[in-house]
Design a protein around this motif. Structure first.
Motif, PDB file in Angstrom:
ATOM      1  N   VAL A   8       0.873  -1.173   0.000  1.00  0.00           N
ATOM      2  CA  VAL A   8       0.000   0.000   0.000  1.00  0.00           C
ATOM      3  C   VAL A   8       0.909   1.221   0.000  1.00  0.00           C
ATOM      4  O   VAL A   8       1.772   1.367   0.871  1.00  0.00           O
ATOM      5  CB  VAL A   8      -0.927   0.035   1.239  1.00  0.00           C
ATOM      6  N   VAL A   9       0.734   2.082  -0.994  1.00  0.00           N
ATOM      7  CA  VAL A   9       1.499   3.323  -1.083  1.00  0.00           C
ATOM      8  C   VAL A   9       0.589   4.443  -0.613  1.00  0.00           C
ATOM      9  O   VAL A   9      -0.516   4.612  -1.128  1.00  0.00           O
ATOM     10  CB  VAL A   9       1.974   3.588  -2.536  1.00  0.00           C
ATOM     11  N   SER A  17       3.272   8.034  -6.776  1.00  0.00           N
ATOM     12  CA  SER A  17       2.878   7.454  -8.060  1.00  0.00           C
ATOM     13  C   SER A  17       4.053   6.766  -8.749  1.00  0.00           C
ATOM     14  O   SER A  17       3.904   5.692  -9.337  1.00  0.00           O
ATOM     15  CB  SER A  17       2.293   8.537  -8.978  1.00  0.00           C
ATOM     16  N   SER A  18       5.225   7.375  -8.647  1.00  0.00           N
ATOM     17  CA  SER A  18       6.426   6.775  -9.244  1.00  0.00           C
ATOM     18  C   SER A  18       6.782   5.461  -8.558  1.00  0.00           C
ATOM     19  O   SER A  18       7.119   4.470  -9.209  1.00  0.00           O
ATOM     20  CB  SER A  18       7.613   7.741  -9.147  1.00  0.00           C
ATOM     21  N   ALA A  24       4.608  -2.001  -9.204  1.00  0.00           N
ATOM     22  CA  ALA A  24       3.680  -2.775 -10.047  1.00  0.00           C
ATOM     23  C   ALA A  24       4.415  -3.417 -11.211  1.00  0.00           C
ATOM     24  O   ALA A  24       4.162  -4.583 -11.551  1.00  0.00           O
ATOM     25  CB  ALA A  24       2.558  -1.875 -10.548  1.00  0.00           C
ATOM     26  N   ARG A  25       5.351  -2.697 -11.806  1.00  0.00           N
ATOM     27  CA  ARG A  25       6.136  -3.268 -12.912  1.00  0.00           C
ATOM     28  C   ARG A  25       6.997  -4.435 -12.450  1.00  0.00           C
ATOM     29  O   ARG A  25       7.341  -5.298 -13.243  1.00  0.00           O
ATOM     30  CB  ARG A  25       7.009  -2.196 -13.549  1.00  0.00           C
ATOM     31  N   VAL A  31      -1.716  -0.948  -4.159  1.00  0.00           N
ATOM     32  CA  VAL A  31      -2.850  -0.051  -3.962  1.00  0.00           C
ATOM     33  C   VAL A  31      -2.285   1.290  -3.524  1.00  0.00           C
ATOM     34  O   VAL A  31      -1.410   1.346  -2.654  1.00  0.00           O
ATOM     35  CB  VAL A  31      -3.823  -0.592  -2.894  1.00  0.00           C
ATOM     36  N   VAL A  32      -2.770   2.373  -4.143  1.00  0.00           N
ATOM     37  CA  VAL A  32      -2.345   3.724  -3.776  1.00  0.00           C
ATOM     38  C   VAL A  32      -3.529   4.429  -3.133  1.00  0.00           C
ATOM     39  O   VAL A  32      -4.627   4.423  -3.681  1.00  0.00           O
ATOM     40  CB  VAL A  32      -1.867   4.516  -5.006  1.00  0.00           C
ATOM     41  N   VAL A  33      -3.307   5.031  -1.964  1.00  0.00           N
ATOM     42  CA  VAL A  33      -4.349   5.800  -1.294  1.00  0.00           C
ATOM     43  C   VAL A  33      -3.852   7.233  -1.104  1.00  0.00           C
ATOM     44  O   VAL A  33      -2.668   7.470  -0.905  1.00  0.00           O
ATOM     45  CB  VAL A  33      -4.745   5.185   0.071  1.00  0.00           C
ATOM     46  N   ASP A  34      -4.792   8.159  -1.222  1.00  0.00           N
ATOM     47  CA  ASP A  34      -4.443   9.561  -1.076  1.00  0.00           C
ATOM     48  C   ASP A  34      -5.647  10.309  -0.533  1.00  0.00           C
ATOM     49  O   ASP A  34      -6.790   9.954  -0.846  1.00  0.00           O
ATOM     50  CB  ASP A  34      -4.029  10.151  -2.428  1.00  0.00           C
ATOM     51  N   LYS A  35      -5.417  11.340   0.247  1.00  0.00           N
ATOM     52  CA  LYS A  35      -6.525  12.090   0.832  1.00  0.00           C
ATOM     53  C   LYS A  35      -7.214  13.005  -0.172  1.00  0.00           C
ATOM     54  O   LYS A  35      -8.312  13.481   0.070  1.00  0.00           O
ATOM     55  CB  LYS A  35      -6.056  12.897   2.037  1.00  0.00           C
TER      56      LYS A  35
END
Length: 83
Positions: A8-9, A17-18, A24-25, A31-35
C-alpha cells in the motif's frame, strides 16, 4: 475470495505514483491511497515543474546533467503513447 495486496502506497503525488509504478512493474500488487481526489492533486499540483541545470555545487550540476537523459526518455519509461 477477496483480492490481496502486496504493497500500500500512501500518497499519489509524483513520488508515491512513481514508487507505485515501479513496484507494479516488478510484479507486486499495489494499492495507492491519497486524501485528495486523484493522483497529483496535492503539493505535486503546485509544483512549477522546472527542469534546470544551474546549481551552486558541482554535484548538483552533475546530477541534473545525468537526469537529463532520463527526462528525455521519460515517455518511453512510462510506456506512454506518442502525442
Amino acid at each position: 475470495m477477496g483480492e490481496s495486496t502486496d504493497v500500500v502506497v500512501v500518497g499519489a503525488g509524483v513520488i508515491g505514483s512513481s514508487i507505485a509504478l515501479e513496484l507494479a512493474r516488478s510484479g507486486l500488487r499495489v494499492v495507492v491511497v491519497d486524501k485528495f481526489g486523484g493522483a497529483g492533486n496535492g503539493s505535486t499540483s503546485a509544483s512549477s515543474a522546472v527542469v534546470r541545470f544551474a546549481y551552486p555545487t558541482i554535484a548538483g550540476v552533475k546530477a541534473a546533467w545525468e537526469s537529463r537523459h532520463c527526462w528525455e526518455a521519460w515517455r518511453d519509461h512510462l510506456q506512454a503513447p506518442a502525442r
